[in-house]
Design a protein around this motif. Structure first.
Motif, short mmCIF file in Angstrom:
data_model
loop_
_atom_site.label_atom_id
_atom_site.label_comp_id
_atom_site.label_asym_id
_atom_site.label_seq_id
_atom_site.Cartn_x
_atom_site.Cartn_y
_atom_site.Cartn_z
N UNK A 183 0.86 -1.06 -0.04
CA UNK A 183 0.08 -0.18 0.08
C UNK A 183 0.86 1.36 0.04
N UNK A 184 1.34 1.57 -1.23
CA UNK A 184 2.14 2.85 -1.24
C UNK A 184 1.60 3.57 -2.45
N UNK A 185 1.97 4.68 -2.76
CA UNK A 185 1.75 5.49 -3.91
C UNK A 185 0.29 5.71 -3.87
N UNK A 186 -0.35 5.26 -5.35
CA UNK A 186 -1.83 5.62 -5.45
C UNK A 186 -2.87 4.56 -4.66
N UNK A 187 -2.17 3.89 -3.90
CA UNK A 187 -2.99 2.68 -3.26
C UNK A 187 -3.07 3.20 -1.80
N UNK A 188 -2.62 4.28 -1.21
CA UNK A 188 -2.56 4.77 -0.18
C UNK A 188 -3.69 5.59 0.07
N UNK A 189 -5.20 4.99 0.02
CA UNK A 189 -6.36 5.72 0.14
C UNK A 189 -7.33 5.21 1.38
N UNK A 190 -8.32 5.66 1.44
CA UNK A 190 -9.08 5.18 2.59
C UNK A 190 -9.44 3.63 2.39
N UNK A 191 -9.61 2.96 3.50
CA UNK A 191 -9.83 1.48 3.57
C UNK A 191 -11.08 0.96 2.70
N UNK A 192 -12.12 2.07 2.73
CA UNK A 192 -13.18 1.60 2.18
C UNK A 192 -13.19 1.41 0.50
N UNK A 193 -12.21 1.92 0.03
CA UNK A 193 -11.74 1.68 -1.37
C UNK A 193 -11.32 0.24 -1.80
N UNK B 157 -7.95 -20.40 9.69
CA UNK B 157 -8.30 -20.25 10.70
C UNK B 157 -7.84 -18.98 11.56
N UNK B 158 -7.52 -18.01 10.75
CA UNK B 158 -6.65 -16.65 10.97
C UNK B 158 -8.01 -15.79 11.48
N UNK B 159 -7.94 -15.01 12.82
CA UNK B 159 -8.91 -14.35 13.19
C UNK B 159 -8.75 -12.94 13.04
N UNK B 160 -9.64 -12.10 12.99
CA UNK B 160 -9.57 -10.58 12.80
C UNK B 160 -10.14 -10.00 14.03
N UNK B 161 -9.74 -8.76 14.72
CA UNK B 161 -10.39 -8.74 15.95
C UNK B 161 -11.51 -7.46 15.65
N UNK B 162 -12.35 -7.33 16.90
CA UNK B 162 -13.32 -6.24 16.78
C UNK B 162 -12.77 -4.79 16.46
N UNK B 163 -11.65 -4.52 16.96
CA UNK B 163 -11.29 -3.26 16.78
C UNK B 163 -10.90 -2.92 15.26
N UNK B 164 -10.08 -4.16 14.53
CA UNK B 164 -10.06 -4.10 13.32
C UNK B 164 -11.25 -3.88 12.35
N UNK B 165 -11.93 -4.74 12.61
CA UNK B 165 -13.32 -4.71 12.16
C UNK B 165 -14.08 -3.37 12.22
N UNK B 166 -13.93 -2.87 13.01
CA UNK B 166 -14.56 -1.23 13.23
C UNK B 166 -14.15 -0.24 12.20
N UNK B 167 -12.37 -0.50 12.06
CA UNK B 167 -11.95 0.21 11.03
C UNK B 167 -12.47 0.10 9.74
N UNK B 168 -12.89 -1.13 9.40
CA UNK B 168 -13.44 -1.58 8.15
C UNK B 168 -14.71 -1.07 8.10
N UNK B 169 -15.41 -1.09 8.92
CA UNK B 169 -16.78 -0.44 9.13
C UNK B 169 -16.95 1.04 8.83
N UNK B 170 -16.10 1.79 9.41
CA UNK B 170 -15.77 3.07 9.44
C UNK B 170 -15.14 3.68 8.01
#
Length: 210
Positions: free
Chosen positions: A52-62, A78-91
């Motif tokens: 994620x460099x150059x033109x790929x540095x954009x808001x995660x919603x992209x 089996x890898x897990x993703x935490x609630x705090x990370x998932x909130x970043x995705x939702x925002x």
């Protein structure tokens, strides 16, 4: 990777090329942890990629595919993703910047190079579980403290780090996707994993070249 086909060389070290913002790299943490526990005498060099460099540095919603991709990651590994990370995705506002992440990885790696693999796993945990920005030097101060390292030294190293050096090294290995695990003996490199692989699969490939 260079090296004569079928030749057997003693493996000097492993090279783990990853991007701390890559979900598949996060999923590889279990494999990497298992390998380092089984082979504590085998050094691991950690190299950051620039996903994620150059033109790929954009808001995660992209990157609308991330949620579905993470479902696949969990189903396959089996890898897990935490609630705090998932909130970043939702925002949707967070910007993943691989240069910042590479600075932090370089800073903690410099403080404890013999623990580089453990530290890389901790960096991914900070983002994918705790939702911490990897462009924030305080994230790496916290990781340093958890590992008994000097947080002030790590923060100073964050500000002076040269992430481009990692990106160049990754390119010299011919890495175009993350994670990639390489067995290296001098100038001879052997790919042990491109993308996800289990510890058992890597062990088989490692045994074949040892």
């Amino acid at each position: 990777m260079p090296g004569p086909s079928g030749a057997l060389y003693p493996v000097v070290k492993l090279v783990y090329v990853f991007d701390a913002y890559c979900g598949w790299s996060h999923a590889f943490s279990g494999t990497l942890r298992a390998l380092t526990e089984r082979h504590p005498d085998l050094p691991v060099e950690v190299v950051s990629g620039g996903l994620f460099t150059g033109s790929r540095r954009v808001p995660i919603r992209e990157f609308g595919f991330i949620k579905d991709a993470n479902v696949e990651v969990t189903a396959r590994t089996g890898a897990r993703f935490g609630d705090a990370f998932n909130r970043l995705l939702d925002e949707g506002e967070f910007v993943m910047d691989s240069e910042g992440a590479a600075r932090g990885v370089a800073a903690v790696r410099e403080a404890a190079p013999e623990r580089a693999a453990e530290l890389a796993i901790a960096v991914q945990q900070a983002f994918f579980h705790d939702g911490r920005s990897l462009s924030d030097p305080e994230t790496f101060r916290g990781i340093a403290t958890d590992f008994g390292l000097d947080g002030d030294v790590v923060v100073a190293a964050f500000h002076s780090a040269q992430p481009e050096a990692d990106f160049v090294r990754a390119a010299r290995f011919g890495v175009s996707g993350y994670p990639t695990l390489i067995a290296l003996d001098g100038t001879n490199g052997y790919a042990l994993a491109r993308g996800h692989a289990t510890a058992e699969e890597v062990e088989e490939r490692l045994a074949a070249i040892r």
